[in-house]
Design an enzyme around this catalytic site. Structure first.
Site, PDB file in Angstrom:
ATOM      1  CB  SER A 301      -0.899  -0.182   1.262  1.00 22.16           C
ATOM      2  OG  SER A 301      -1.679  -1.055   1.161  1.00 22.16           O
ATOM      3  CG  HIS A 377      -5.671  -1.665   4.392  1.00 27.59           C
ATOM      4  ND1 HIS A 377      -6.412  -2.698   3.623  1.00 27.59           N
ATOM      5  CD2 HIS A 377      -4.962  -0.681   3.194  1.00 27.59           C
ATOM      6  CE1 HIS A 377      -5.989  -2.273   2.279  1.00 27.59           C
ATOM      7  NE2 HIS A 377      -5.297  -1.261   2.113  1.00 27.59           N
TER       8      HIS A 377
END
Length: 441
Positions: A301, A377
Site C-alpha cells: 500500500s 485497512h
C-alpha cells in the site's frame, strides 16, 4: 429496446402536454425549467409520466453549464425541504398523543421533499448513474455550504441503500472482458498508472495476476471499485517488480501469497460509501476457493500523507524526530538524493523509523491514524505488518512518501479481533517489527 424507447418518447410527449409544456419547449434549457419540472414530478402520481419527467429533468440537468447545475443544486437544498405546516402538525399530534402511529407520521413529515424527488429521479432510464454524476458535481461545492451539506446527506442516505452489499456483484476482470470496461480500468486506475494496453495486459493475462471489480445491476458497464492482485511466493517489499515488464510469471499453483497492490474507486460521486472492505473479503473468498494453497493475504500500500507530515516534523522543535535524524533528512530537499546509494540506505533507515512513528503516533482530532489508507485497512481488521522504504521510486511515490510503502496483513483468524481493537480503542495493530521501529531511540 426500440419499442421501449418509442414508448417512453410517447409517454414523455403526452406528459409534457398534460403539464402545459409547449412543443417548442420540450427540452428544458435552464435551471428554472428543470426546477419547474421537478416540482411537477413531485405533484404527480402516475408512474409512466413520472418516469418520463424524471428522464427530462436528468437529461436537461446534464446539458447545463457549471453555473446552471449549481443553481439547481442550491434550490434542491433550500427549496425542497420538509413541508413546514405538515411537520408542525405532526409534532403537535405526537406531543398530544405519543403513539407509534404518531411517531411514524412525524417521521414521514420530517423527511425532506427532495428525498422523494431523488427516488423518483432514480426511476428514469440511466437515473442511478445520473444521480451519481449529480453528486459528483455537488462534492465540488459542498464544503463551503451548509445548505448543500443537507442535500449531500440525503443523497448519501439513499445511495447507501441502493448500493448496499446485497445489490453488488463481484466479477473477475481479465483480457476477455469487453473493451469498454477495460478502457475504464485504465482510466480509473488511481494508484499505479496503467500506461497503455500492453501495460494493462501484463496486469491481467499472466496466470499469477488477478483483477476483480464490484458492479451494480443499474450500472452494468461501470465498475464501482476494483482491486489488482499479484500471486507471489513471498510478501513483496517493492512495487517495481510486480508491475515491471518482462519476467516469467509464477505458476498459480506455486503461489502462497496474494498481494492486493492497487485498490481504485471508480465513481467519485459515491465517495463516502465504502465498498473496499467488502471487495477485499469477497476476493479473499474467491481466491481461497480457486487456489487453496494460498496462505497469506497482504497489501502493498501507498502512504499518501507521509511526505507532508514529515516536512512538518522536520520543522518542529518538539516533534518525533531527533536532531541527527533531521540533519540526515535534509538531503530529501535534493532531487537526486537517491543517487548516492550508501547515503540513500542511511536515509531509508531513518524514513522507516519515522514512518513507524507516523502510523502509531500521528493522529487526527478523533484519535484515528492520520494516514487515510491506514484507517481503511486497520478498520477492516488488517495488521500493519512491515514498512518498506525505497519501495516506490516513481515520481508520485517519491513525492507523496519519499518511496515508502507498507504491507498490511489480513490474518484471517485475527481479523475480527483486530477490527474490534481499532473500532473500540483506536488501537493501531502492528507487527513486532513495526513496534520495534516505532520505539523511542
Amino acid at each position: 429496446m426500440t419499442f421501449v424507447t418509442d414508448l417512453l418518447a410517447t409517454v414523455s410527449r403526452r406528459s409534457r402536454e398534460l403539464i402545459g409544456w409547449k412543443p417548442a419547449e420540450f427540452e428544458p434549457r435552464t435551471a428554472a425549467d428543470i426546477l419547474t419540472l421537478a416540482r411537477t414530478l413531485l405533484s404527480r402520481r402516475g408512474e409512466a409520466s413520472g418516469t418520463a419527467l424524471a428522464r427530462d429533468i436528468l437529461s436537461g440537468y446534464a446539458r447545463l453549464d457549471a453555473e446552471g447545475r449549481l443553481a439547481v443544486l442550491r434550490e434542491l437544498a433550500t427549496g425542497f425541504g420538509a413541508d413546514k405546516a405538515k411537520l408542525d402538525a405532526a409534532i403537535a399530534a405526537y406531543q398530544t398523543d405519543p403513539t407509534g402511529a404518531a411517531a411514524l407520521a412525524l417521521h414521514e413529515a420530517a423527511e425532506p421533499r427532495r428525498q422523494e424527488l431523488i427516488r423518483r429521479l432514480n426511476l428514469a432510464p440511466g437515473g442511478t448513474l445520473a444521480l451519481v454524476r449529480l453528486r459528483d458535481d455537488l462534492l465540488a461545492h459542498v464544503g463551503a455550504s451548509a445548505e448543500l451539506q443537507l442535500l449531500d446527506t440525503d443523497l448519501v442516505h439513499l445511495l447507501s441503500s441502493w448500493f448496499n452489499r446485497g445489490f453488488l456483484v463481484v466479477k473477475r476482470i481479465d483480457w476477455s472482458t469487453p473493451a469498454n470496461i477495460l478502457e475504464k480500468i485504465i482510466r480509473y486506475e488511481a494508484v499505479h498508472e496503467i500506461r497503455d494496453w500492453d501495460d494493462l495486459r501484463r496486469r491481467l493475462e499472466p496466470e499469477d495476476r488477478r483483477c476483480y471489480a464490484f458492479f451494480h445491476p443499474r450500472l452494468e458497464d461501470e465498475p464501482l471499485i476494483f482491486v489488482e492482485v499479484a500471486l507471489t511466493a513471498e510478501i513483496p517489499a517493492a512495487i517495481g517488480p510486480l508491475i515491471a515488464e518482462g519476467g516469467a510469471p509464477l505458476a498459480a499453483d506455486d503461489a502462497r501469497v496474494a498481494v492486493f497492490y492497487s485498490i481504485s474507486n471508480c465513481q467519485t460521486g459515491l465517495a463516502g460509501i465504502s465498498f473496499g472492505s467488502l471487495l477485499i473479503k469477497q476476493v479473499v473468498e474467491e481466491l481461497k476457493r480457486e487456489l487453496p494453497k494460498l496462505t497469506t493475504f497482504v497489501t502493498l500500500s501507498p502512504v499518501p500523507g507521509f511526505a507532508r507530515w514529515l516536512a512538518k516534523e522536520r520543522r518542529s522543535e518538539t516533534g518525533f524526530l531527533l536532531d541527527e535524524e533531521k540533519d540526515l533528512l535534509a538531503a530529501l530537499d535534493e532531487s537526486d538524493w537517491r543517487a548516492d546509494g550508501v547515503r540513500a540506505q542511511k536515509i531509508d533507515r531513518v524514513l522507516a523509523r519515522a514512518a513507524a512513528r507516523y502510523f502509531t503516533a500521528a493522529k487526527t482530532s478523533g484519535n484515528r491514524p492520520l494516514d487515510p489508507v491506514a484507517r481503511f485497512h486497520l478498520g477492516n481488521g488488517a495488521r500493519l505488518e512491515r514498512i518498506n522504504p525505497g519501495a516506490d521510486l516513481s515520481a508520485s511515490g517519491l513525492r507523496q512518501s519519499h518511496g515508502v510503502m507498507v504491507n498490511y496483513l489480513y490474518d484471517l483468524p485475527r481479523i475480527e479481533e483486530n477490527h474490534e481493537a481499532y473500532a473500540e480503542r483506536r488501537e493501531v495493530v502492528t507487527s513486532s517489527a513495526v513496534k520495534k521501529l516505532a520505539a523511542p531511540a
